[in-house]
Motif scaffolding. Structure first.
Motif, short mmCIF file in Angstrom:
data_model
loop_
_atom_site.label_atom_id
_atom_site.label_comp_id
_atom_site.label_asym_id
_atom_site.label_seq_id
_atom_site.Cartn_x
_atom_site.Cartn_y
_atom_site.Cartn_z
N GLY A 244 0.80 -1.22 0.00
CA GLY A 244 0.00 0.00 0.00
C GLY A 244 0.83 1.27 0.00
N TYR A 245 2.09 1.13 0.15
CA TYR A 245 2.94 2.30 0.15
C TYR A 245 3.85 2.27 -1.07
CZ TYR A 245 1.47 2.98 4.95
OH TYR A 245 0.72 3.17 6.07
N ARG A 246 4.36 3.42 -1.35
CA ARG A 246 5.29 3.49 -2.47
C ARG A 246 6.71 3.51 -1.94
NH1 ARG A 246 3.65 7.98 -6.68
NH2 ARG A 246 5.39 6.99 -7.74
N TRP A 247 7.51 2.76 -2.60
CA TRP A 247 8.88 2.63 -2.15
C TRP A 247 9.86 2.98 -3.25
CZ3 TRP A 247 9.40 1.41 2.94
CH2 TRP A 247 8.29 0.84 3.58
N ARG A 248 10.94 3.53 -2.83
CA ARG A 248 12.01 3.82 -3.80
C ARG A 248 13.23 3.00 -3.40
NH1 ARG A 248 12.86 9.49 -3.69
NH2 ARG A 248 11.14 9.54 -5.14
N LYS A 249 13.71 2.33 -4.37
CA LYS A 249 14.87 1.49 -4.10
C LYS A 249 16.11 2.36 -4.04
CE LYS A 249 16.93 -2.80 -5.77
NZ LYS A 249 16.85 -3.83 -6.83
N TYR A 250 16.87 2.19 -3.03
CA TYR A 250 18.07 3.03 -2.93
C TYR A 250 19.34 2.22 -2.81
CZ TYR A 250 17.98 2.14 2.12
OH TYR A 250 18.00 1.54 3.36
N GLY A 251 19.20 0.94 -2.87
CA GLY A 251 20.42 0.16 -2.82
C GLY A 251 20.18 -1.32 -2.97
N GLN A 252 21.19 -1.99 -3.30
CA GLN A 252 21.11 -3.44 -3.41
C GLN A 252 22.49 -4.00 -3.10
OE1 GLN A 252 18.95 -5.23 -6.70
NE2 GLN A 252 20.68 -6.54 -7.13
N LYS A 253 22.50 -4.99 -2.32
CA LYS A 253 23.77 -5.59 -1.93
C LYS A 253 23.73 -7.09 -2.02
CE LYS A 253 27.02 -4.31 0.18
NZ LYS A 253 28.43 -4.04 -0.14
N ALA A 254 24.83 -7.62 -2.38
CA ALA A 254 24.94 -9.07 -2.35
C ALA A 254 25.11 -9.46 -0.89
CB ALA A 254 26.14 -9.51 -3.16
N VAL A 255 24.44 -10.50 -0.52
CA VAL A 255 24.51 -10.96 0.85
C VAL A 255 25.41 -12.18 0.93
CG1 VAL A 255 23.18 -11.77 2.82
CG2 VAL A 255 22.20 -10.14 1.23
N LYS A 256 26.21 -12.16 1.93
CA LYS A 256 27.13 -13.28 2.08
C LYS A 256 26.35 -14.57 2.29
CE LYS A 256 31.41 -14.54 4.22
NZ LYS A 256 31.81 -15.15 5.46
N ASN A 257 26.86 -15.62 1.70
CA ASN A 257 26.23 -16.93 1.85
C ASN A 257 24.84 -16.99 1.27
OD1 ASN A 257 28.46 -18.02 3.09
ND2 ASN A 257 27.79 -17.39 5.11
N SER A 258 24.54 -16.08 0.43
CA SER A 258 23.24 -16.12 -0.22
C SER A 258 23.42 -15.71 -1.67
CB SER A 258 22.26 -15.16 0.47
OG SER A 258 21.06 -15.12 -0.27
N THR B 280 8.68 6.59 -0.32
CA THR B 280 8.85 7.74 -1.21
C THR B 280 8.36 9.03 -0.57
OG1 THR B 280 6.71 7.29 -2.22
CG2 THR B 280 8.65 6.37 -3.29
N ASN B 281 7.61 8.90 0.47
CA ASN B 281 7.18 10.11 1.17
C ASN B 281 8.40 10.77 1.79
OD1 ASN B 281 6.29 11.94 3.25
ND2 ASN B 281 4.27 11.01 3.03
N SER B 282 8.66 11.97 1.36
CA SER B 282 9.88 12.63 1.79
C SER B 282 9.98 12.79 3.30
CB SER B 282 9.98 14.00 1.14
OG SER B 282 8.85 14.78 1.48
N LYS B 283 8.84 12.82 3.94
CA LYS B 283 8.87 13.01 5.39
C LYS B 283 8.87 11.69 6.15
CE LYS B 283 6.61 17.49 5.33
NZ LYS B 283 5.44 18.26 5.79
N CYS B 284 8.72 10.67 5.39
CA CYS B 284 8.63 9.35 6.03
C CYS B 284 9.99 8.66 5.96
CB CYS B 284 7.57 8.51 5.32
SG CYS B 284 7.25 6.96 6.12
N THR B 285 10.42 8.20 7.04
CA THR B 285 11.77 7.60 7.08
C THR B 285 11.74 6.08 7.12
OG1 THR B 285 11.79 7.70 9.48
CG2 THR B 285 12.67 9.59 8.29
N VAL B 286 10.60 5.55 6.85
CA VAL B 286 10.48 4.10 6.90
C VAL B 286 11.32 3.44 5.81
CG1 VAL B 286 8.91 2.17 6.72
CG2 VAL B 286 8.21 4.23 7.91
N LYS B 287 11.94 2.39 6.18
CA LYS B 287 12.74 1.65 5.21
C LYS B 287 12.30 0.21 5.21
CE LYS B 287 16.66 4.41 6.50
NZ LYS B 287 17.90 4.34 7.27
N LYS B 288 12.67 -0.41 4.19
CA LYS B 288 12.35 -1.83 4.13
C LYS B 288 13.41 -2.57 3.33
CE LYS B 288 8.98 -3.44 0.69
NZ LYS B 288 7.55 -3.51 0.38
N ARG B 289 13.64 -3.74 3.75
CA ARG B 289 14.66 -4.57 3.13
C ARG B 289 14.01 -5.81 2.60
NH1 ARG B 289 18.86 -4.49 7.53
NH2 ARG B 289 17.47 -6.09 8.28
#
Length: 293
Positions: free
Chosen positions: A156-170, A180-189
């Motif tokens: 239900g929210y809009r997200w902007r991808k800001y990074g991608q990393k290879a994970v060890k052992n995966s 994407t809400n500039s005032k919202c600091t929520v992140k998700k992985r």
DNA sequence: CGGCTTTGACCTGCGC
DNA sequence: GCGCAGGTCAAAGCCG
């Protein structure tokens, strides 16, 4: 650090009450219907949609046993307050977390970092002062695992991808998203389990301070594209507060966040939580630090 | 043209 | 102190 997929077994919790799948197991998706979990997500402002029933996945033997009784499909994993005990838990999720309760400074960490990273010369050291003797403060996090073909589940929210990393052992990379809400600091992985590529592990950090954006752009469509042929096209599988549910064949299980006191949840300050569902103190207390509620 | 993704580089924290 | 791995930034490119 070979337990990357297991952020912190000790912090894990599984629903003790039952999860409810959609009316038919055929349904291509399922929703949180359990009141308790529902309230948890609501507390965080989430409307979660999973696109496919995720089988219970054990993170540790104990959990597996408990989970065997679950009719459930999605597992919420408590990360907040997790003790980095085994901390090898490169799971990174909690290994570095100290969760000194939610401090507003967290949201201010980001701009700070921008001055220090990216190879930029630290012209204004004062902006990094906080890093002296201060650990990075993180917001409460929780994770859940979903069996899904798509990595990025619509919530239900809009997200902007800001990074991608290879994970060890995966073999699968981990993606980092920010609201994407500039005032919202929520992140998700978002990352896939290396043990079961069908399992998507989503970790949320922080709380939204705004409503959902309504329909995410093409969110459902993208899901549709990956649905197996035998599945029911997810025509009306995305719901958000206020949305009119389809008359016929209404989903029996829908994530319905209670109306959030948006006005009272401005972003520039730590949202003062209004206990909307006070009855679930136990579980909420497990996830939401007292200071946040 | 604006918004988003990609991607390499850099920063930070932690374990040894 | 060093090295590793996770996390973030930001420029470049893509797409509608």
């Amino acid at each position: 650090m070979d337990d990357t997929e297991n952020p912190d077994p000790g912090a894990k919790f599984t629903s003790e009450s039952s999860w409810t799948l959609g009316p038919d197991s055929d349904r291509a998706n399922c929703f949180f219907s359990n009141h308790r979990e529902n309230s948890i997500l609501s507390e965080f402002g989430w409307n979660l949609q999973s696109d496919e029933p995720a089988r219970f996945m054990d993170l540790d033997p104990v959990a597996a046993e408990e989970g065997s009784d679950l009719a459930g499909n999605i597992e919420i994993q408590r990360l907040q307050g997790a003790s980095p005990a085994g901390s090898g838990g490169g799971g990174a999720d909690v290994s570095t977390s100290n969760y000194p309760s939610v401090s507003s400074s967290s949201s201010e960490d980001q701009p700070d970092k921008s001055t220090g990273s990216g190879g930029k010369p630290p012209e204004i050291p004062s902006t990094k002062v906080k890093q002296k003797g201060q650990k990075r403060i993180r917001q409460p996090r929780f994770a859940f695992m979903t069996k899904s073909e798509v990595d990025h589940l619509e919530d239900g929210y809009r997200w902007r991808k800001y990074g991608q990393k290879a994970v060890k052992n995966s073999p699968f990379p981990r993606s980092y998203y920010r609201c994407t809400n500039s005032k919202c600091t929520v992140k998700k992985r978002v990352e896939r389990s290396s043990e079961d590529p069908a399992i998507v592990i989503t970790t949320y950090e922080g709380q939204h301070c705004h409503h959902t954006v309504g329909f995410p752009r093409g969110g459902i469509i993208s899901h549709e594209a990956t649905f197996a042929s035998h599945m029911t096209p997810p025509t009306s599988q995305f719901y958000y507060p206020g949305m009119q549910l389809p008359r016929e064949n209404p989903p029996s299980t829908v994530v319905q966040s209670p109306p959030l006191p948006v006005g009272a949840r401005e972003c520039n300050t730590v949202p003062t939580r209004t206990p909307q569902l006070p009855t679930d103190e136990g579980l909420l207390g497990d996830i939401v630090p007292p200071g946040m509620r």
